[in-house]
Design an enzyme around this catalytic site. Structure first.
Site, PDB file in Angstrom:
ATOM      1  N   ASN A  68       0.910  -1.124   0.119  1.00 27.33           N
ATOM      2  CA  ASN A  68       0.086   0.043   0.175  1.00 27.33           C
ATOM      3  C   ASN A  68       0.897   1.103   0.225  1.00 27.33           C
ATOM      4  OD1 ASN A  68      -0.280   1.880   2.528  1.00 27.33           O
ATOM      5  ND2 ASN A  68       0.309  -0.010   3.229  1.00 27.33           N
ATOM      6  N   ALA A  69       0.380   2.249  -0.526  1.00 25.75           N
ATOM      7  CA  ALA A  69       0.773   3.713  -0.655  1.00 25.75           C
ATOM      8  C   ALA A  69      -0.197   4.509  -0.362  1.00 25.75           C
ATOM      9  CB  ALA A  69       1.778   3.795  -1.794  1.00 25.75           C
ATOM     10  N   GLY A  71      -0.312   6.705   2.146  1.00 29.22           N
ATOM     11  CA  GLY A  71       0.293   8.018   2.402  1.00 29.22           C
ATOM     12  C   GLY A  71      -0.478   8.755   3.358  1.00 29.22           C
ATOM     13  N   ASN A  99      -2.551   6.535  17.087  1.00 30.99           N
ATOM     14  CA  ASN A  99      -1.443   6.606  16.169  1.00 30.99           C
ATOM     15  C   ASN A  99      -1.238   7.923  15.626  1.00 30.99           C
ATOM     16  OD1 ASN A  99       0.030   5.955  13.406  1.00 30.99           O
ATOM     17  ND2 ASN A  99       0.283   4.134  14.390  1.00 30.99           N
ATOM     18  N   CYS A 130       6.503   5.478   8.792  1.00 34.28           N
ATOM     19  CA  CYS A 130       5.581   5.303   7.314  1.00 34.28           C
ATOM     20  C   CYS A 130       6.461   5.328   6.123  1.00 34.28           C
ATOM     21  CB  CYS A 130       4.364   6.444   7.274  1.00 34.28           C
ATOM     22  SG  CYS A 130       3.376   6.129   5.840  1.00 34.28           S
ATOM     23  N   THR A 193       5.601  -1.583   7.860  1.00 37.27           N
ATOM     24  CA  THR A 193       5.487  -2.475   6.356  1.00 37.27           C
ATOM     25  C   THR A 193       7.105  -2.255   5.973  1.00 37.27           C
ATOM     26  OG1 THR A 193       4.977  -0.243   5.257  1.00 37.27           O
ATOM     27  CG2 THR A 193       3.287  -1.914   5.815  1.00 37.27           C
ATOM     28  N   GLY A 217       1.353  -8.256   5.335  1.00 34.05           N
ATOM     29  CA  GLY A 217       0.671  -9.457   4.956  1.00 34.05           C
ATOM     30  C   GLY A 217       1.357 -10.686   5.575  1.00 34.05           C
TER      31      GLY A 217
END
Lengths: 302, 244
Positions: A68-69, A71, A99, A130, A193, A217
């Site tokens: 995922n991106a 953002g 968060n 991130c 991630t 995942g």
């Protein structure tokens, strides 16, 4: 059979926590099941200003995972406090993990000061990892000095426990976790991630508009587990384990590596009932492996 | 949204790459045409979002295009196999806006949601016109099915091998006045319809999705009414809110 655990003095009825960015602010899932069965939940990463995030496509599939991106799309800290948090409180009575994301130390401080006044929030989770935002974000998570600087600054403005969420995209995660501990962090959330990429064979271009994104995942579970195991040996503060968890067995394995609690991320997106199902399965799996009290297995593999 | 197990009762090719999948299961959460379902496939992490072509109590019909490895695997599925499906996703079309003479425009793989929509509107006594756009005659599917339920159908092909030569906009001028437009198809087609239409309407968009139910913010878009999630606040946007 005891599934209760504590995180920096906060008691969770079980160690199951939906991870930030995969559970919104909770109420979509509250339409599906009573989310009060969860130990806690970490809400969508929130920044000082509202953010739309990155251009689409933001999602790409991988073997046993996804990229995922997004953002850090979020409505900003003011709207989260006035709108999202009250709505979340109306469907969830348990302790909430807030968060917080940012692009400067000042932004992390601003958001933490605001969140500090919110009674329902039990823990502040500071995302310094991130991979999807430019000009900051992960850069704080890739050096021990910068990670310590953010930690100190946030600790100075809140009485709530502060957990620093670490990036796996570093050479030595142990030194970064130690720097956070020395700077006063109450705990570590790990891992965020892994930076990844896919290319569309028809267009011969990256699938993700931003080219790269965060890989999560089931596929990343062994990487997360290894890092938690390493960090557990290096720090005394509690670890919330994150990365590829999708079953009660995974939860127990991660706790044996050293996690006190466990967050479930990408699995929520393909099975919206997964957290509830893991909560239900946990006592049976504990029984199967002869575990009476989850607290007793934390770090048991060392 | 509901999670349910569905049993395949039919999975057949309509054209070289469009397939018809008929499933038996609980369709009670499908409340509007234009909604979609999200299918779990063995060996693939993400579910596959597919628009609802038709839905009746206990019976779900999906038409899907084979575009990658996931849909290639779907084409191999056999009658009797079961699938884990999330149903009732997305907002769908608002049938109360149609007026007396709604125009439905589907392009390529965007045709399927027009079927349940046409069926609902015809049941309300509307005069329904459907424009179906394809590249070539060999790609045309479901024309007879639309005619069978009483829709007036125009087919366009880019190469002129069937129906009107050109894009769906070529047929719009032949249809004449309509009260409202419902459309689904590739984005350049949606934009051409938007520019050629003099009435309001609803446009269904496509985007790569993570979850399909509003949790991950993977498919966000900007509209005149603020940020929306294609999967949850869409896939249908009103003409008035679209920002191209």
């Amino acid at each position: 059979m005891n599934t209760k655990i504590t995180l920096s003095g906060v008691t969770l009825k079980n160690p199951i926590i939906p991870a930030s960015g995969t559970f919104g602010y909770g109420y979509e899932f509250a339409e599906l099941y009573d989310i009060n069965v969860l130990g806690s939940l970490s809400f969508k990463g929130t920044t000082k200003e509202p953010r739309f995030g990155n251009p689409t496509p933001r999602i790409a599939e991988c073997p046993s995972g996804m990229i995922n991106a997004v953002g850090l799309q979020n409505p900003g800290i003011d709207a989260v406090i006035t709108e999202e948090l009250p709505r979340l409180r109306s469907v969830f009575e348990g302790p909430i993990i807030a968060n917080i994301g940012g692009f400067s130390v000042e932004e992390y401080v601003h958001c933490s000061e605001r969140i500090d006044k919110e009674d329902g929030v039990a823990i502040i989770e500071v995302n310094i990892s991130c991979p999807n935002v430019h000009g900051g974000g992960m850069s704080f998570g890739t050096s021990p000095e910068a990670a310590a600087e953010v930690t100190r600054a946030v600790k100075a403005v809140t009485k709530k426990p502060v957990y620093i969420k670490l990036s796996p995209n570093v050479t030595d995660i142990v030194s970064i976790s130690k720097a956070c501990e020395e700077a006063g962090a109450d705990g570590i959330s790990m891992i965020n991630t892994l930076l990844g990429m896919r290319i569309d064979l028809k267009r011969k271009q990256p699938i993700i508009k931003n080219k790269m994104g965060g890989f999560s995942g089931n596929a990343i579970f062994p990487v997360a587990l290894r890092m938690i195991y390493q960090v557990y040996e290096a720090v005394k503060i509690p670890i919330i384990g994150i990365g590829g968890v999708s079953s009660a067995e995974d939860v127990i394995e991660m706790m044996l590596a050293g996690a006190r609690a466990v967050q479930i991320g990408a699995a929520n997106l393909v099975d919206p009932f997964i957290c509830r199902d893991i909560v239900n399965d946990l006592p049976n799996v504990m029984k199967k492996y002869g575990i009476d009290d989850l607290e007793s297995i934390i770090g048991g593999a060392h | 949204m509901k999670q349910g197990l569905f049993t395949i009762t039919e999975n057949t090719a309509l054209t070289r790459d469009m397939y018809k999948l008929v499933l038996a299961g609980d369709t009670s959460d499908i409340t509007a045409p234009g909604q979609f379902v999200n299918i779990k496939l063995n060996g693939f992490f993400l579910r596959r979002p597919i628009s609802v072509c038709d839905s009746e109590p206990g019976k779900l019909t999906l038409l899907y295009k084979v575009v990658g490895r996931g849909t290639e695997a779907m084409a191999e599925m056999k009658t009797g196999e079961t699938l884990d499906i999330l149903t009732g996703l997305g907002n769908g079309y608002d049938v109360t806006k149609a007026g007396d003479r709604p125009l439905l425009i589907g392009g390529g793989a965007g045709v399927p949601p027009m079927y349940l929509l046409a069926r609902k509107l015809i049941a309300q006594g509307k005069h329904v016109t459907v424009i179906m756009g394809f590249n070539t005659a060999a790609e045309v599917y479901y024309k007879d099915e639309f005619e069978k339920i009483g829709a007036t159908v125009f087919v366009t092909t880019a190469d002129g091998t069937q129906g009107i030569k050109g894009f769906v906009t070529a047929a719009m001028s032949e249809v004449g006045d309509c009260t409202y437009i419902y459309t689904c198809g590739p984005e350049p087609m949606l934009k051409a319809v938007y520019n050629a239409s003099g009435v309001s309407g609803e446009y269904s968009f496509e985007e790569r999705m993570g979850c399909g139910f509003g949790a991950c913010m993977g498919c966000s878009c900007k509209t005149k009414y603020g940020n929306k999630r294609i999967c949850r606040d869409g896939p249908v946007l009103t003409k008035e809110e679209i920002i191209w």
